[in-house]
Design an enzyme around this catalytic site. Sequence first.
Site, PDB file in Angstrom:
ATOM      1  N   LYS A   1      35.288   4.110 -17.914  1.00  0.00           N
ATOM      2  CA  LYS A   1      35.314   2.644 -17.903  1.00  0.00           C
ATOM      3  C   LYS A   1      34.045   2.118 -17.231  1.00  0.00           C
ATOM      4  CE  LYS A   1      36.304  -0.757 -15.366  1.00  0.00           C
ATOM      5  NZ  LYS A   1      35.366  -1.757 -15.905  1.00  0.00           N
TER       6      LYS A   1
ATOM      7  N   CYS B   1      23.507   1.468  -3.533  1.00  0.00           N
ATOM      8  CA  CYS B   1      24.412   1.860  -2.443  1.00  0.00           C
ATOM      9  C   CYS B   1      23.665   2.613  -1.354  1.00  0.00           C
ATOM     10  CB  CYS B   1      25.553   2.695  -2.991  1.00  0.00           C
ATOM     11  SG  CYS B   1      24.971   4.044  -4.011  1.00  0.00           S
TER      12      CYS B   1
ATOM     13  N   GLU C   1      32.937   7.026  -4.376  1.00  0.00           N
ATOM     14  CA  GLU C   1      31.571   6.789  -3.897  1.00  0.00           C
ATOM     15  C   GLU C   1      31.470   5.291  -3.667  1.00  0.00           C
ATOM     16  OE1 GLU C   1      29.504   9.094  -3.205  1.00  0.00           O
ATOM     17  OE2 GLU C   1      30.189  10.820  -4.370  1.00  0.00           O
TER      18      GLU C   1
ATOM     19  N   GLU D   1      27.321  -4.975   3.767  1.00  0.00           N
ATOM     20  CA  GLU D   1      26.453  -4.555   2.670  1.00  0.00           C
ATOM     21  C   GLU D   1      26.056  -5.802   1.886  1.00  0.00           C
ATOM     22  OE1 GLU D   1      28.213  -2.331  -0.625  1.00  0.00           O
ATOM     23  OE2 GLU D   1      26.469  -1.025  -0.563  1.00  0.00           O
TER      24      GLU D   1
HETATM   25  P1  NAP Z   1      33.219  -2.977  -7.857  1.00  0.00           P
HETATM   26  O1  NAP Z   1      33.488  -4.405  -7.921  1.00  0.00           O
HETATM   27  O2  NAP Z   1      33.949  -2.150  -6.881  1.00  0.00           O
HETATM   28  O3  NAP Z   1      33.432  -2.399  -9.341  1.00  0.00           O
HETATM   29  C1  NAP Z   1      33.213  -1.061  -9.665  1.00  0.00           C
HETATM   30  C2  NAP Z   1      34.009  -0.710 -10.908  1.00  0.00           C
HETATM   31  O4  NAP Z   1      35.395  -0.804 -10.607  1.00  0.00           O
HETATM   32  C3  NAP Z   1      33.764  -1.653 -12.080  1.00  0.00           C
HETATM   33  O5  NAP Z   1      33.798  -0.901 -13.261  1.00  0.00           O
HETATM   34  C4  NAP Z   1      34.931  -2.593 -11.979  1.00  0.00           C
HETATM   35  O6  NAP Z   1      35.269  -3.187 -13.218  1.00  0.00           O
HETATM   36  C5  NAP Z   1      36.021  -1.656 -11.533  1.00  0.00           C
HETATM   37  N1  NAP Z   1      37.163  -2.308 -10.896  1.00  0.00           N
HETATM   38  C6  NAP Z   1      37.228  -3.533 -10.315  1.00  0.00           C
HETATM   39  N2  NAP Z   1      38.465  -3.781  -9.858  1.00  0.00           N
HETATM   40  C7  NAP Z   1      39.226  -2.703 -10.176  1.00  0.00           C
HETATM   41  C8  NAP Z   1      40.598  -2.366  -9.981  1.00  0.00           C
HETATM   42  N3  NAP Z   1      41.440  -3.183  -9.347  1.00  0.00           N
HETATM   43  N4  NAP Z   1      41.035  -1.178 -10.434  1.00  0.00           N
HETATM   44  C9  NAP Z   1      40.195  -0.323 -11.053  1.00  0.00           C
HETATM   45  N5  NAP Z   1      38.903  -0.592 -11.273  1.00  0.00           N
HETATM   46  C10 NAP Z   1      38.404  -1.766 -10.830  1.00  0.00           C
HETATM   47  O7  NAP Z   1      31.696  -2.673  -7.578  1.00  0.00           O
HETATM   48  P2  NAP Z   1      30.467  -3.348  -8.293  1.00  0.00           P
HETATM   49  O8  NAP Z   1      30.473  -4.784  -7.871  1.00  0.00           O
HETATM   50  O9  NAP Z   1      30.438  -3.028  -9.713  1.00  0.00           O
HETATM   51  O10 NAP Z   1      29.261  -2.526  -7.633  1.00  0.00           O
HETATM   52  C11 NAP Z   1      28.791  -2.767  -6.359  1.00  0.00           C
HETATM   53  C12 NAP Z   1      29.366  -1.803  -5.325  1.00  0.00           C
HETATM   54  O11 NAP Z   1      29.293  -0.458  -5.747  1.00  0.00           O
HETATM   55  C13 NAP Z   1      28.607  -1.839  -4.029  1.00  0.00           C
HETATM   56  O12 NAP Z   1      29.507  -1.952  -2.952  1.00  0.00           O
HETATM   57  C14 NAP Z   1      27.901  -0.493  -3.954  1.00  0.00           C
HETATM   58  O13 NAP Z   1      27.613  -0.020  -2.700  1.00  0.00           O
HETATM   59  C15 NAP Z   1      28.828   0.374  -4.685  1.00  0.00           C
HETATM   60  N6  NAP Z   1      28.110   1.537  -5.234  1.00  0.00           N
HETATM   61  C16 NAP Z   1      28.267   2.760  -4.639  1.00  0.00           C
HETATM   62  C17 NAP Z   1      27.587   3.856  -5.112  1.00  0.00           C
HETATM   63  C18 NAP Z   1      27.761   5.211  -4.485  1.00  0.00           C
HETATM   64  O14 NAP Z   1      27.412   6.195  -5.114  1.00  0.00           O
HETATM   65  N7  NAP Z   1      28.282   5.321  -3.290  1.00  0.00           N
HETATM   66  C19 NAP Z   1      26.738   3.732  -6.197  1.00  0.00           C
HETATM   67  C20 NAP Z   1      26.593   2.478  -6.786  1.00  0.00           C
HETATM   68  C21 NAP Z   1      27.293   1.385  -6.286  1.00  0.00           C
HETATM   69  P3  NAP Z   1      34.742  -4.646 -13.671  1.00  0.00           P
HETATM   70  O15 NAP Z   1      33.581  -4.990 -12.829  1.00  0.00           O
HETATM   71  O16 NAP Z   1      34.414  -4.414 -15.100  1.00  0.00           O
HETATM   72  O17 NAP Z   1      35.897  -5.574 -13.518  1.00  0.00           O
END
Ligand code: NAP
Length: 455
Positions: free
Chosen positions: A155, A264, A230, A357
């Site tokens: 996804k 991240c 992650e 963050e």
């Molecule tokens: P996010 O809001 O947590 O979303 C990540 C993924 O999870 C998206 O595909 C999102 O789908 C999905 N998602 C959202 N709500 C969900 C739920 N209730 N159940 C299951 N899946 C759900 O993160 P983001 O805004 O895309 O990315 C930013 C964050 O990612 C930052 O905090 C960053 O630090 C972190 N990140 C971490 C790493 C690492 O390797 N540690 C790498 C990259 C990013 P939709 O957005 O399509 O709704």
Amino acid sequence: MTGTLEVLEPATEAVLEEVPRAGVEETDAAVARARAALPPWRAMAPADRARLLHRLADALESEREQLAVLEARNAGKPIGDARGEMGMVVDTFRYYAGAPERLLGDTIPVAGGVAMTFREPLGVVGLIVPWNFPLTIAAWKLAPALAAGNTVVLKPAELTPLTALRFEQIALEAGVPEGVVGVVAGPGRSCGQRLVEHPHVAKVAFTGSTEVGRGIAAGAASTIKRVTLELGGKSANVVFADADIERAAAAALPAAFGNAGQDCCARSRILVERSAMEDFLAALEPHVNALRVGDPLDESTEMGPLISAGQRESVASYLEDGAPVAMRGSAPDGPGYWFPPTVLAPVEREARAAAEEIFGPIACVMPFDGEADAVALANDTIYGLSGSVWTRDGARALRVARAIETGVLSINSNTSVRVATPFGGFKQSGVGRELGPHALDHYSELKSVYYATDE
Ligand code: NAP
Ligand code: MG
């Protein structure tokens, strides 16, 4: 399908493409296909599975430029960076193509017979990824999951589904059997949540925010799903006064502003020994002013826009708390979610910008006094993903590297990720490791078989 998904181009705010929006029904169907594809996939001879993964790597390599342009436009990242990321996608598949024939077990001497261990696939694995490095982070999960004999449902983030959808096609064209890789482009709260709850999904591998990660860990509990997470970071870039200050300042820039800070591993806290503060800021400023922010497809661009209007609003809110703006680079006017590279200095330890963050191009510079203070300050966060130490004192470099509570750390460098080395977080930055040989442990179950040999 529940309508269409309008996929935007963050540099122009225009619609790049419309794709069908998947929901719970499509997710269930993809899981069912992945479940049906599992028995022949896990039974395939290891050398055949290895050959298929190599063929997939070849196909990705020959489409590298098109994928890079698509990713650059959809995620708003400089084309040079996107090319590098697609190179890593290819390298990740090549690295794990070596794995099917190397999933070795042990033989263990025990009374009455012999015990042996096997690495068995988990089953259907759900992969949920964010928008900042869309296909790269997907590849970190896809390649080891497939190599270990699992089938997958991926996804992508709703904002950036295009390279994942293209990947699904490329996999089929390369000969990966139908159902082994499914992609559901739809919202987290429907498709993502369904993967977490689904009784036939054995594991969820998630990359995203710590907040959503908490919900995933809780949701996985009802079926005792395996979970790797992650999550976010607030990494420290620790610069001692004896470091090569010019080099450290030049390297601090991509570490804080790469991918417009939506990384991240961003070293968004730059901790500088107080006696070197003035020299460091003087060395940093010309780099901030010279940073080329603009069209992702322009070869000379070093930083693109933020991913969305919402992200820009969230990033801008960190300027309202009174931390002094020491430097501000330039950014284009007009359409596009632009935000200039910004340095706050000096930032108080209690400030919101120092704790949360930001996930945008704002770096916080903070002074420290001596080694113990540097370590305490670096560790003063709920996160533990990445970090750096800059010093010419080798023993201190290693002491501090060991003392900082993060999964990844670099000395006299600000790099974080290599295909062959484990990547992941301490503390609230996550659970489990990706990349390197260790990732395979998270995509397989260890089975112990006892064979009685005594008469
Ligand atoms: P996010 O809001 O947590 O979303 C990540 C993924 O999870 C998206 O595909 C999102 O789908 C999905 N998602 C959202 N709500 C969900 C739920 N209730 N159940 C299951 N899946 C759900 O993160 P983001 O805004 O895309 O990315 C930013 C964050 O990612 C930052 O905090 C960053 O630090 C972190 N990140 C971490 C790493 C690492 O390797 N540690 C790498 C990259 C990013 P939709 O957005 O399509 O709704
Ligand atoms: Mg989000």
